[in-house]
Motif scaffolding. Structure first.
Motif, PDB file in Angstrom:
ATOM      1  N   ASN A 104       0.806  -1.226   0.000  1.00 43.43           N
ATOM      2  CA  ASN A 104       0.000   0.000   0.000  1.00 43.43           C
ATOM      3  C   ASN A 104       0.837   1.273   0.000  1.00 43.43           C
ATOM      4  OD1 ASN A 104      -2.478  -1.331  -0.002  1.00 43.43           O
ATOM      5  ND2 ASN A 104      -2.471  -1.560   2.232  1.00 43.43           N
ATOM      6  N   SER A 107       3.552   4.234  -4.592  1.00 41.31           N
ATOM      7  CA  SER A 107       2.788   5.371  -5.102  1.00 41.31           C
ATOM      8  C   SER A 107       1.887   4.948  -6.261  1.00 41.31           C
ATOM      9  CB  SER A 107       3.729   6.484  -5.568  1.00 41.31           C
ATOM     10  OG  SER A 107       4.359   6.124  -6.795  1.00 41.31           O
ATOM     11  N   ASP A 108       0.802   5.679  -6.425  1.00 48.12           N
ATOM     12  CA  ASP A 108      -0.105   5.408  -7.541  1.00 48.12           C
ATOM     13  C   ASP A 108       0.598   5.631  -8.883  1.00 48.12           C
ATOM     14  OD1 ASP A 108      -2.183   4.850  -5.772  1.00 48.12           O
ATOM     15  OD2 ASP A 108      -2.843   6.932  -5.695  1.00 48.12           O
ATOM     16  N   ASN A 130      -7.358  -4.024  -7.607  1.00 47.29           N
ATOM     17  CA  ASN A 130      -7.365  -2.983  -6.565  1.00 47.29           C
ATOM     18  C   ASN A 130      -8.203  -1.790  -7.033  1.00 47.29           C
ATOM     19  OD1 ASN A 130      -6.835  -1.074  -4.591  1.00 47.29           O
ATOM     20  ND2 ASN A 130      -4.698  -1.691  -4.353  1.00 47.29           N
ATOM     21  N   GLN A 131      -9.513  -1.916  -6.884  1.00 47.62           N
ATOM     22  CA  GLN A 131     -10.418  -0.882  -7.364  1.00 47.62           C
ATOM     23  C   GLN A 131     -10.189   0.453  -6.657  1.00 47.62           C
ATOM     24  OE1 GLN A 131     -14.832  -0.854  -6.580  1.00 47.62           O
ATOM     25  NE2 GLN A 131     -14.878  -1.509  -8.732  1.00 47.62           N
ATOM     26  N   GLN A 132      -9.800   0.388  -5.388  1.00 50.39           N
ATOM     27  CA  GLN A 132      -9.565   1.627  -4.650  1.00 50.39           C
ATOM     28  C   GLN A 132      -8.470   2.462  -5.303  1.00 50.39           C
ATOM     29  OE1 GLN A 132      -8.673   0.999  -0.519  1.00 50.39           O
ATOM     30  NE2 GLN A 132      -8.433   3.184  -0.070  1.00 50.39           N
ATOM     31  N   ARG A 133      -7.408   1.809  -5.728  1.00 45.98           N
ATOM     32  CA  ARG A 133      -6.331   2.534  -6.424  1.00 45.98           C
ATOM     33  C   ARG A 133      -6.824   3.096  -7.750  1.00 45.98           C
ATOM     34  NH1 ARG A 133      -0.937   2.813  -5.140  1.00 45.98           N
ATOM     35  NH2 ARG A 133      -0.053   1.129  -3.848  1.00 45.98           N
ATOM     36  N   VAL A 135      -9.774   3.964  -8.670  1.00 42.90           N
ATOM     37  CA  VAL A 135     -10.666   5.113  -8.467  1.00 42.90           C
ATOM     38  C   VAL A 135      -9.860   6.340  -8.030  1.00 42.90           C
ATOM     39  CG1 VAL A 135     -12.566   6.010  -7.069  1.00 42.90           C
ATOM     40  CG2 VAL A 135     -12.655   3.668  -7.956  1.00 42.90           C
ATOM     41  N   ARG A 136      -8.861   6.097  -7.168  1.00 43.65           N
ATOM     42  CA  ARG A 136      -8.051   7.210  -6.654  1.00 43.65           C
ATOM     43  C   ARG A 136      -7.159   7.813  -7.730  1.00 43.65           C
ATOM     44  NH1 ARG A 136      -5.353   4.731  -2.233  1.00 43.65           N
ATOM     45  NH2 ARG A 136      -3.588   4.200  -3.562  1.00 43.65           N
ATOM     46  N   PHE A 137      -6.709   6.972  -8.669  1.00 41.75           N
ATOM     47  CA  PHE A 137      -5.762   7.434  -9.690  1.00 41.75           C
ATOM     48  C   PHE A 137      -6.195   6.849 -11.043  1.00 41.75           C
ATOM     49  CE2 PHE A 137      -1.476   7.833 -11.664  1.00 41.75           C
ATOM     50  CZ  PHE A 137      -1.225   9.161 -11.338  1.00 41.75           C
ATOM     51  N   THR A 161     -14.767  -0.383 -13.655  1.00 38.70           N
ATOM     52  CA  THR A 161     -14.453   0.650 -12.660  1.00 38.70           C
ATOM     53  C   THR A 161     -14.626   2.037 -13.264  1.00 38.70           C
ATOM     54  OG1 THR A 161     -12.886  -0.813 -11.540  1.00 38.70           O
ATOM     55  CG2 THR A 161     -12.689   1.547 -11.103  1.00 38.70           C
ATOM     56  N   ARG A 162     -14.120   2.215 -14.479  1.00 41.28           N
ATOM     57  CA  ARG A 162     -14.259   3.525 -15.119  1.00 41.28           C
ATOM     58  C   ARG A 162     -15.724   3.875 -15.339  1.00 41.28           C
ATOM     59  NH1 ARG A 162     -10.896   4.714 -20.497  1.00 41.28           N
ATOM     60  NH2 ARG A 162     -12.353   3.246 -21.432  1.00 41.28           N
TER      61      ARG A 162
END
Length: 398
Positions: A104, A107-108, A130-133, A135-137, A161-162
């Motif tokens: 974790n 970096s993105d 890793n959907q969280q990543r 969405v974040r980036f 996800t997009r």
């Protein structure tokens, strides 16, 4: 130089330049007694030092590190992000990359770099999970979808996800505005005009938009049938399926195995409405054109050669294809610019799909040596062979 995150005073002194020069030399050569995480952070920082000798020594020291130590660092929650980002750039290091992806603290930006460059399908799938990543980036999503090594599963997760977190919220108009801001005005126009009420999904439109390179201002639609493509008869799902099957079959005949991502693109295109395929044929890039030239609908196939970006090399290739409509070949022969290319007209007369009147009218411009070969070519019609023999004999005085 890299930002300094270490709490170790020795590392901070080395990287902020306050340590004596001799200490930096020793550090670059890995001679300071430091914990592994601190040593790696220091070496990674020194790789970009403004003294070439220091930078080269640090790079060599890092290159000589035991892969097991690097893998342990990639797995550790104590490893600084700068080190993890460095490990993400290593080549031939799948295990290390797996650990970096799962860490974790990476970096993105580093994950986006891996998603863009990695040739390993399994790694792209790990990133896509890793959907969280994502969405974040969102740049990670774009990187996955651009990578030819992506699997259908990685592509599906990235696109879902997009669509779920970006497209549904912003809507087609906002996406079009974003494309326009990136300088992709032709793609933005396509997105603004897309008809999402008739089966074209936002996801499909995103995929198609990547293949748009011609703007409305560049189009000449005067050649279209009088009833206009908006009014052309609707096609049935069975006709769409047959068209898709036809294109895949022809691609396999001409090019061998068709990659999965291209099959996916062909399917999306062939299930578009007729008017949208015509638009794409006139506005699409080379890849879109290479698919639509085989469309069973002559209006679509003809639209490809009306595309202002189509090249002479493409036309030369199309002139030799036995999987295109004869109308397309006739129109190529009628184009003055293309008819000046000997390679194009030579391909046309050898193509059994070219209409016989077109072949006969073109033969006088074929070289004598090629006429003789054509007169013996069993792939063309007997009439064409006879006329080729007649012309070659007349030139030889026989």
């Amino acid at each position: 130089m890299s930002s300094i995150t270490s709490t170790n005073p020795t590392v901070r002194a080395i990287l902020d330049g306050t340590a004596p020069p001799q200490a930096r030399v020793a550090a670059a050569n890995g001679l300071l007694p430091l914990p592994q995480a601190d040593l790696l952070e220091m070496l990674v920082g020194l790789r970009h030092w403004d003294e070439p000798a220091i930078a080269e020594a640090a790079t060599e020291t890092l290159a000589g590190h035991d892969p097991g130590d690097l893998l342990a660092a990639a797995k550790s929650d104590e490893t600084p992000p700068t080190v993890l980002d460095y490990l993400a750039t290593l080549s031939d290091a799948q295990q290390i990359h797996e650990a970096v992806i799962l860490n974790n603290r990476t970096s993105d930006e580093a994950i986006a770099g891996l998603a863009s460059s990695s040739p390993i399908t399994a790694l792209l799938e790990m990133i896509a999970v890793n959907q969280q990543r994502l969405v974040r980036f969102p740049a990670i999503i774009d990187a996955i979808l651009r990578n030819p090594a992506r699997s259908p599963e990685a592509e599906r997760r990235a696109r879902e996800t997009r669509q779920e977190f970006f497209e549904k919220e912003r809507g087609a108009q906002q996406i079009a505005q974003e494309l326009r801001a990136r300088g992709k005005s032709a793609a933005a126009e396509f997105f603004e005009d897309a008809d999402f009420t008739t089966g074209l999904s936002v996801e499909d439109a995103w995929l198609i938009a990547e293949h748009i390179e011609v703007s409305d201002a560049e189009l000449d639609t005067s050649w279209l049938p009088s009833e206009r493509y908006e009014e052309l008869a609707a096609e049935t799902p069975e006709e769409h399926a047959a068209n898709f099957k036809r294109v895949i079959e022809y691609e396999r005949i001409e090019m061998g195995e068709v990659p999965a991502e291209r099959v996916s693109l062909i399917k999306r295109i062939m299930f578009m409405k007729l008017k949208d395929r015509v638009k794409l044929a006139m506005k699409g890039d080379r890849e879109a054109r290479s698919i639509l030239i085989r469309d069973s609908n002559r209006v679509v196939a003809t639209a490809v050669i009306k595309n202002p970006r189509v090249t002479d090399q493409e036309i030369e290739s199309i002139a030799a294809m036995r999987t295109v409509a004869d109308e397309v070949l006739r129109l190529i022969a009628m184009n003055r610019a293309w008819a000046r290319s000997y390679a194009i007209i030579h391909n046309l007369v050898r193509n059994p799909r070219t209409p016989l009147p077109t072949v006969i009218s073109t033969l006088p411009r074929i070289r004598t040596k090629d006429l003789k070969q054509l007169s013996q070519n069993r792939n063309v019609s007997e009439s064409a062979r006879r006329q080729a023999l007649r012309l070659s004999s007349a030139r030889s005085g026989q």
